[in-house]
Write a protein that holds these residues in place. Structure first.
Motif, mmCIF file in Angstrom:
data_model
loop_
_atom_site.group_PDB
_atom_site.id
_atom_site.type_symbol
_atom_site.label_atom_id
_atom_site.label_comp_id
_atom_site.label_asym_id
_atom_site.label_seq_id
_atom_site.Cartn_x
_atom_site.Cartn_y
_atom_site.Cartn_z
ATOM 1 N N ILE A 236 0.863 -1.185 0.000
ATOM 2 C CA ILE A 236 0.000 0.000 0.000
ATOM 3 C C ILE A 236 0.895 1.229 0.000
ATOM 4 O O ILE A 236 1.870 1.324 0.766
ATOM 5 N N GLN A 237 0.546 2.224 -0.877
ATOM 6 C CA GLN A 237 1.297 3.483 -0.967
ATOM 7 C C GLN A 237 0.441 4.637 -0.453
ATOM 8 O O GLN A 237 -0.762 4.705 -0.728
ATOM 9 N N ALA A 238 1.071 5.547 0.308
ATOM 10 C CA ALA A 238 0.435 6.787 0.741
ATOM 11 C C ALA A 238 1.206 7.955 0.118
ATOM 12 O O ALA A 238 2.429 8.052 0.288
ATOM 13 N N LYS A 239 0.506 8.881 -0.591
ATOM 14 C CA LYS A 239 1.154 9.987 -1.306
ATOM 15 C C LYS A 239 0.494 11.292 -0.894
ATOM 16 O O LYS A 239 -0.731 11.388 -0.828
ATOM 17 N N ASP A 240 1.349 12.316 -0.568
ATOM 18 C CA ASP A 240 0.782 13.611 -0.177
ATOM 19 C C ASP A 240 0.535 14.469 -1.410
ATOM 20 O O ASP A 240 0.634 13.991 -2.541
ATOM 21 N N MET A 241 0.268 15.748 -1.165
ATOM 22 C CA MET A 241 -0.121 16.684 -2.237
ATOM 23 C C MET A 241 -1.349 16.170 -2.970
ATOM 24 O O MET A 241 -1.516 16.388 -4.190
ATOM 25 N N ALA A 242 -2.197 15.394 -2.194
ATOM 26 C CA ALA A 242 -3.456 14.861 -2.747
ATOM 27 C C ALA A 242 -3.192 13.982 -3.950
ATOM 28 O O ALA A 242 -4.058 13.835 -4.828
ATOM 29 N N GLY A 243 -2.003 13.396 -3.987
ATOM 30 C CA GLY A 243 -1.690 12.488 -5.075
ATOM 31 C C GLY A 243 -1.207 13.164 -6.331
ATOM 32 O O GLY A 243 -0.998 12.476 -7.354
ATOM 33 N N GLN A 244 -1.018 14.479 -6.311
ATOM 34 C CA GLN A 244 -0.583 15.199 -7.510
ATOM 35 C C GLN A 244 0.882 14.892 -7.796
ATOM 36 O O GLN A 244 1.623 14.406 -6.956
ATOM 37 N N VAL A 245 1.263 15.249 -8.998
ATOM 38 C CA VAL A 245 2.636 15.054 -9.415
ATOM 39 C C VAL A 245 3.542 15.952 -8.570
ATOM 40 O O VAL A 245 3.230 17.121 -8.328
ATOM 41 N N GLY A 246 4.594 15.397 -8.131
ATOM 42 C CA GLY A 246 5.518 16.130 -7.285
ATOM 43 C C GLY A 246 5.328 15.858 -5.808
ATOM 44 O O GLY A 246 6.135 16.311 -4.982
ATOM 45 N N GLY A 247 4.257 15.164 -5.467
ATOM 46 C CA GLY A 247 4.047 14.837 -4.061
ATOM 47 C C GLY A 247 5.001 13.735 -3.582
ATOM 48 O O GLY A 247 5.532 12.934 -4.364
ATOM 49 N N LEU A 248 5.203 13.687 -2.274
ATOM 50 C CA LEU A 248 6.055 12.664 -1.668
ATOM 51 C C LEU A 248 5.198 11.470 -1.251
ATOM 52 O O LEU A 248 4.008 11.613 -0.933
ATOM 53 N N SER A 249 5.808 10.269 -1.191
ATOM 54 C CA SER A 249 5.030 9.051 -0.899
ATOM 55 C C SER A 249 5.826 8.116 0.024
ATOM 56 O O SER A 249 7.046 8.191 0.096
ATOM 57 N N GLY A 250 5.069 7.264 0.691
ATOM 58 C CA GLY A 250 5.634 6.181 1.512
ATOM 59 C C GLY A 250 4.788 4.930 1.338
ATOM 60 O O GLY A 250 3.608 5.003 0.959
ATOM 61 N N SER A 251 5.352 3.763 1.627
ATOM 62 C CA SER A 251 4.624 2.504 1.390
ATOM 63 C C SER A 251 4.839 1.539 2.569
ATOM 64 O O SER A 251 5.771 1.704 3.361
ATOM 65 N N THR A 252 3.962 0.571 2.635
ATOM 66 C CA THR A 252 4.051 -0.487 3.639
ATOM 67 C C THR A 252 3.538 -1.789 3.041
ATOM 68 O O THR A 252 2.853 -1.783 2.006
ATOM 69 N N THR A 253 3.901 -2.892 3.718
ATOM 70 C CA THR A 253 3.510 -4.222 3.234
ATOM 71 C C THR A 253 2.499 -4.833 4.192
ATOM 72 O O THR A 253 2.698 -4.799 5.416
ATOM 73 N N VAL A 254 1.458 -5.389 3.643
ATOM 74 C CA VAL A 254 0.430 -6.073 4.418
ATOM 75 C C VAL A 254 0.433 -7.541 3.983
ATOM 76 O O VAL A 254 0.134 -7.844 2.822
ATOM 77 N N ASN A 255 0.810 -8.451 4.919
ATOM 78 C CA ASN A 255 0.813 -9.894 4.631
ATOM 79 C C ASN A 255 -0.535 -10.472 5.038
ATOM 80 O O ASN A 255 -0.882 -10.501 6.219
ATOM 81 N N ILE A 256 -1.263 -10.925 4.063
ATOM 82 C CA ILE A 256 -2.634 -11.421 4.278
ATOM 83 C C ILE A 256 -2.631 -12.932 4.062
ATOM 84 O O ILE A 256 -2.120 -13.426 3.038
ATOM 85 N N THR A 257 -3.189 -13.642 5.065
ATOM 86 C CA THR A 257 -3.319 -15.104 4.987
ATOM 87 C C THR A 257 -4.792 -15.468 5.000
ATOM 88 O O THR A 257 -5.559 -14.960 5.833
ATOM 89 N N LEU A 258 -5.175 -16.349 4.109
ATOM 90 C CA LEU A 258 -6.548 -16.843 4.076
ATOM 91 C C LEU A 258 -6.686 -17.963 5.098
ATOM 92 O O LEU A 258 -5.952 -18.958 5.052
#
Length: 790
Positions: A236-258
């Protein structure tokens, strides 16, 4: 004083710049701080005017993270008193003054010398003052203003709790919520879009989706099957500047098991199985395993196995191993290859925990067919019966047939069988068996009264394979024959009272028989018909295996005859009947009126009193011990009276107190005669007690000495002879001395030894002539004589 800024970035500053351009050319917009002024005009009185207050703007802005080579211009301070001649000096104090912010004290220009970070400090509070450079007097009051650090987008969103691990049930509906993630941005959320974050999914499509505003992760497909794929890694990615070009972003991993649900029924890999089981398999043992596969896990894969039909349903059973989820096949009954060589079983495996949401995927069970092949095994011989019971009469001759056991080879080869008796459990061999026929015979003469029952073990083995053995228990009962006559139950001690009456029952007797009930009771009691009729006693059979002894005459006397003997006969009820004779002893005793025995003959009394032979012996021993103690005591007393050696100088003075006046020298019973020693005659009368004298002294024998003894000397000689010849006195090595004092006095003996028994005619009146010493004695004897005469 005015504070002027050239920053026109924010909308407010844009408006200010527009006002600046409208009202005055090259002048910077400023913050003007006014105060009440007093103007002195020569010749005029002082007039106070309310000055017109200018518009005040007291906030500056400075961009964070400025990286230019020159200090960043912040704004300008200006006072109305400043004529441009350098006489006004501007002073800046407060947070960061002199270090971060510097001011030109002449022009009032403020610059920032360092790069600022809004995330560390958002604003600075400072104070401005204008003074006269020459007099240092304030020209303007001190003014406070704020320099605010203006935010730029220099911080990327961050997931503080990642990475995430989460589970979701398989086969969940599309849109099922899985997890909500949240990213934080350190930039100013109130200024621009620097902190406005939107979420997107970089990895995990098309299985999952994320809400761009809330960060909620949801399933994106129908019927996601755990058995097809169990683990998913979603980025999952989170991006600032409302997602506009030039915004900064960070990500995380979600391990999902059924997680698993029971959506898969069990299935046997094959529809037909075959199992080999030897016929020698033990009942209750496991003979095979079978397993149905289930793609689910945990309790969703639990199952139970059942035999639903087949011709082996009564021969085999099946259970479930909870650990391995296997069906364990066990044997319920023994197998016999010669009778049945195969069995067929239909086995069902079914889930025990059902989920009705997925019942449409069922049925959640499966059936397979199992064929069991019975293997032929060389088996030991099989006896015709599980055990045998036989009987034989006692006293039969050796070699009598008891019975026969039979065994045969259950295999198709039908080998010959041989028999023998297992003698390991018994020391004496009472029976033999024919090795070929299995016939059991006696090896000794049996006695039922000694051993009524025998348990033996017969072993059968194949002739071709002796190692294959079978055992069977054989019980042999020894039957009774009438070979033991009856006898009295015990030794009876019968008592008859002297005052007995005719026909009186004095005792009841019973009998026993070692034979069993058929050859024993009932017993018959009677008198020996070959003997003469007993005139004193008779016997009555009570017909209950007892008999009564009755008297036939009145009164008995112990003095005439204290013991009577009554011979009787006893016969049993066997065929043929056996009988025996016994003699009863009847003692005559004196009894009370109520029949209690008072006294009998000594032996009978002791017997009736319950004294046994051991008690009588103990009493006799006690009597003998008492006698020995008495003899020992007497011996010790004698040894103390007579010393071993009496020396010549041994002079003993014994003082004896009498109630009378004394017996004189002839009273030897009360006076120690050794005190009457005569030294002149001591040597002549001295003898040893341990040596028998050669000359027997008698009262008539007189020694050759010149002593003319009459009474005492004769008495001493008699005692000496008695002491020497006394056989009861031990031979002490001692010396006894008897001496003679001398001739008796003219007065004679004054002893009263014989005065009580003899009547003397002597006249004692002459005693009065002997002097005053004998006056009292003369009066005494004179009175006695007068009384006797009268």
């Amino acid at each position: 004083m005015r504070i002027t800024s050239t920053s026109c970035i924010c909308p407010v500053l844009v408006c200010l710049c527009f006002v600046q351009r409208c009202y005055g050319a090259a002048h910077h917009s400023s913050i003007k701080v006014t105060r009440n002024q007093t103007k002195h005009i020569e010749g005029e009185t002082e007039v106070h005017h309310r000055p017109k207050r200018g518009w005040v703007w007291n906030q500056f802005f400075v961009l964070e993270e400025h990286m230019g080579p020159d200090p960043q211009y912040v704004g300008k301070l200006h006072s109305n008193s400043d004529k441009g001649d350098g006489s006004v000096k501007y002073i800046l104090t407060g947070e960061g003054a002199g270090t971060i912010f510097i001011i030109d004290d002449t022009t009032g220009d403020i610059h920032s010398t360092k790069s600022l970070d809004r995330e560390q400090k958002t604003h600075y509070v400072l104070h401005a003052q204008a003074i006269d450079r020459w007099t240092n007097k304030p020209l303007e009051p001190e003014s406070e203003f704020i320099i605010k650090v203006q935010d730029i987008n220099d911080n990327a969103p961050k997931f503080t709790d990642g990475p995430y691990i989460v589970t979701v049930p398989e086969m969940s509906d599309m849109g099922t919520s899985v997890l909500q993630v949240t990213a934080t941005d350190a930039d100013d959320p109130t200024y621009g879009n620097s902190a406005r974050v939107v979420y997107s999914i970089l990895q995990g499509q098309p299985y999952f989706s994320v809400d761009p505003k809330t960060g909620v992760i949801r399933t994106a497909l129908h019927n996601m099957d755990r058995e097809a794929r169990e683990h998913y890694s979603v980025v999952i990615q989170a991006k600032d500047m409302a997602g506009q070009v030039g915004g900064l972003s960070g990500s995380t991993t979600v391990n999902i098991t059924l997680s698993d649900v029971n959506d898969n029924p069990p299935r046997f890999p094959q529809k037909h199985y075959q199992l080999y089981v030897p016929e020698s398999a033990q009942v209750g043992s496991a003979v095979g395993k079978i397993k149905a596969n289930d793609a689910d896990t945990g309790t969703n894969a639990d199952m139970k196995y059942t035999i639903i039909n087949g011709d082996g349903i009564g021969v085999f059973s099946i259970s479930t191993d909870k650990e391995t989820r296997e069906g364990i096949l066990s044997l319920k009954k023994p197998l016999n290859y010669e009778k049945k060589r195969s069995y067929t079983l239909n086995i069902e495996g079914a889930n025990t925990h059902l989920d009705f949401r997925f019942s449409h995927l069922g049925p959640f069970k499966d059936v397979t067919m199992l064929k069991i092949i019975v293997g032929d095994v060389d088996e030991p011989p099989l006896f015709s019966m599980p055990s045998y019971v036989m009987d034989v009469h006692e006293n039969e001759k050796i070699g009598t047939v008891v019975g026969t056991v039979a065994a045969q080879d259950p295999d198709s080869a039908n080998s010959l069988v041989r028999y023998f008796i297992d003698h390991s459990a018994e020391d004496d061999r009472f029976f033999n068996i024919d090795a070929n026929t299995g016939t059991i015979k006696t090896a000794k003469v049996l006695d039922r009264e000694e051993t009524p029952w025998y348990n033996i073990t017969v072993v059968a083995s194949e002739k071709d394979n002796p190692s294959l053995l079978s055992h069977v228990a054989v019980g042999i009962q020894v039957l009774d024959v009438n070979d033991n006559p009856p006898e009295l139950a015990k030794e009876y001690d019968i008592v008859v009272c002297e005052n007995s009456k005719p026909g009186q029952v004095i005792h009841t007797i019973s009998a026993t028989d070692k034979d069993d009930f058929a050859n024993g009771p009932r017993f018959h009691f009677f008198l020996d018909e070959g003997l003469a009729l007993n005139p004193n006693f008779t016997l009555k059979d009570n017909e209950d295996n007892t008999a009564s002894i009755l008297t036939r005459r009145r009164r008995f006397s112990r003095t005439i005859q204290d013991v009577y003997y009554l011979p009787i006969m006893i016969s049993d009820g066997g065929i043929p009947s056996l009988s025996s004779s016994s003699t009863l002893t009847i003692r005559v005793c004196a009894c009370e009126r109520d029949g209690r025995v008072r006294t009998c003959h000594a032996e009978a009394f002791l017997s009736s009193a319950g004294l046994s032979t051991g008690a009588l012996i103990a009493i006799l021993l006690c009597v003998l011990i008492l006698l020995a103690i008495v003899v020992l005591f007497i011996t010790l007393r004698r040894s103390k009276k007579e010393p071993l050696i009496i020396s010549e100088e041994d002079v003993r003075e014994n003082v004896v107190t009498y109630d009378d006046e004394g017996g004189g020298e002839e009273d030897t019973e009360a006076f120690d005669i050794t005190a009457l020693r005569n030294p002149s005659a001591a040597e002549e009368l001295k003898y040893r007690r341990d040596v028998r004298p050669e000359v027997m002294l008698t009262p008539r024998h007189q020694p050759s000495s010149a002593l003319e003894s009459i009474d005492v000397q004769e008495f001493i000689k008699q005692r000496l002879a008695e002491a020497d010849l006394d056989p009861s006195v031990p031979p002490y090595d001692s010396l006894q001395t008897y001496a003679y004092e001398g001739h008796r006095s003219e007065a004679g003996s004054i002893s009263s030894l014989d005065s009580a028994t003899t009547h003397s005619d002597q006249d004692y009146n002459y005693l009065g002539d002997w002097g005053p010493e004998f006056k009292k004695l003369a009066e005494l004897y004179g009175e006695l004589e007068s009384e006797r005469t009268s």
